[in-house]
Write an enzyme that holds these catalytic residues in place. Structure first.
Site, PDB file in Angstrom:
ATOM      1  N   CYS A 197      -0.789  -3.765  -3.416  1.00 33.95           N
ATOM      2  CA  CYS A 197       0.026  -2.427  -3.028  1.00 33.95           C
ATOM      3  C   CYS A 197      -0.005  -1.615  -3.806  1.00 33.95           C
ATOM      4  O   CYS A 197      -0.031  -0.327  -3.508  1.00 33.95           O
ATOM      5  CB  CYS A 197       1.397  -2.949  -2.433  1.00 33.95           C
ATOM      6  SG  CYS A 197       1.643  -3.996  -0.896  1.00 33.95           S
TER       7      CYS A 197
ATOM      8  N   LYS B  64       7.069   0.918   4.785  1.00 33.92           N
ATOM      9  CA  LYS B  64       5.567   0.861   5.084  1.00 33.92           C
ATOM     10  C   LYS B  64       5.386  -0.334   5.756  1.00 33.92           C
ATOM     11  O   LYS B  64       5.640  -1.287   5.431  1.00 33.92           O
ATOM     12  CB  LYS B  64       4.771   1.379   3.843  1.00 33.92           C
ATOM     13  CG  LYS B  64       4.953   0.245   2.745  1.00 33.92           C
ATOM     14  CD  LYS B  64       4.180   0.565   1.328  1.00 33.92           C
ATOM     15  CE  LYS B  64       3.920  -0.454   0.197  1.00 33.92           C
ATOM     16  NZ  LYS B  64       3.502  -1.342   0.565  1.00 33.92           N
TER      17      LYS B  64
ATOM     18  N   ASP C 268       7.489  -1.577  -3.734  1.00 30.77           N
ATOM     19  CA  ASP C 268       7.772  -2.981  -3.130  1.00 30.77           C
ATOM     20  C   ASP C 268       8.490  -3.976  -4.061  1.00 30.77           C
ATOM     21  O   ASP C 268       8.242  -5.240  -4.191  1.00 30.77           O
ATOM     22  CB  ASP C 268       6.758  -3.819  -2.716  1.00 30.77           C
ATOM     23  CG  ASP C 268       5.709  -2.780  -1.563  1.00 30.77           C
ATOM     24  OD1 ASP C 268       6.400  -1.851  -1.283  1.00 30.77           O
ATOM     25  OD2 ASP C 268       4.994  -3.270  -1.104  1.00 30.77           O
TER      26      ASP C 268
END
Ligand code: C5J
Length: 231
Positions: free
Chosen positions: A167, A134, A29
């Site tokens: 995450c 995701k 990310d």
């Protein structure tokens, strides 16, 4: 560089042994929405400057992994434009000035295809590298990451990216439960909260490595360079 099996990284709680041919670098990310001003992270009240320190060491790790011909996986957290994959619990929670899907300075916040949703230029994926989109915090939930890793014979992950306690942690826990050995690079993961960074890393290596191993990127890089030396 032609890596051979059995690179060893001095790590917490024990040395981490891995074969670069069955290990993937996972970059979680590193998106404009999280690490640049004006994105989702900032709308939640966070100082994105705290994440940006990850970029220089992560660039070095990415270059070394590519040179070692390791599998590289990039992930992006985000949603379909119609938000059909964003549960109300996620959409409505917190108190952001801009919600997921709202128009922001970098396009709709955390929406696939928008400028802010994409990976920062400094760590842009190369053609052929896998990008996992995701909808959740973990990289396995709602994705085909596990199937892809199995198909490529990957058994170990070197985990980097943001944010450490969200995450990165969720992904490491998911991976650990699926049987992957995870090494988290301490200076290549970042949090908006310094105390969460410290405790998040400690939690991974606690209890004999309950979720995995932790080491600085320099130790990982040295292990790859040592592989180059003739025996
Ligand atoms: C968050 C992430 N913190 N990538 N996402 O919402 O950690």
């Amino acid at each position: 560089m032609s890596p051979v099996a059995g690179a060893v990284v001095p790590a917490d709680p024990t040395p981490f042994t891995f074969d670069p041919t069955s290990t993937a670098l996972v970059i979680i990310d590193m998106q404009r929405d999280f690490v640049e001003p004006g994105g989702f992270g900032e709308t939640l009240g966070n100082d994105v400057g705290l994440l940006r320190g990850v970029i220089p060491p992560l660039r070095e790790v990415l270059a070394a992994a590519r040179a070692a011909a390791m599998t590289v996986i990039h992930t992006r957290e985000g949603h379909r434009p119609d938000l059909s994959d964003c549960p109300p619990a996620k959409l409505n929670r917190g108190n952001p000035t801009l919600r997921i899907g709202a128009p922001g300075p970098k396009g709709r916040i955390l929406i696939r295809g928008e400028y802010g949703h994409d990976i920062i230029d400094e760590l842009a994926p190369l053609p052929g590298e896998t990008i996992i989109d995701k909808p959740g915090k973990g990289s396995f939930h709602g994705t085909d990451l596990d199937e892809r890793l199995h198909a490529s014979g990957i058994t170990s992950l070197v985990v980097t990216g943001v944010t450490t306690e969200v995450c990165v942690h969720t992904t490491v826990r998911e991976a650990n439960d699926r049987g992957y050995e995870c090494l988290v690079l301490s200076d290549c993961v970042g949090s908006y909260f310094p105390e969460f960074q410290r405790v998040g890393l400690a939690m991974i290596a606690a209890q004999g490595g309950i979720f995995g191993w932790v080491a600085p990127s320099a130790a990982f890089l040295a292990s790859l360079i040592l592989e180059e030396l003739p025996s």
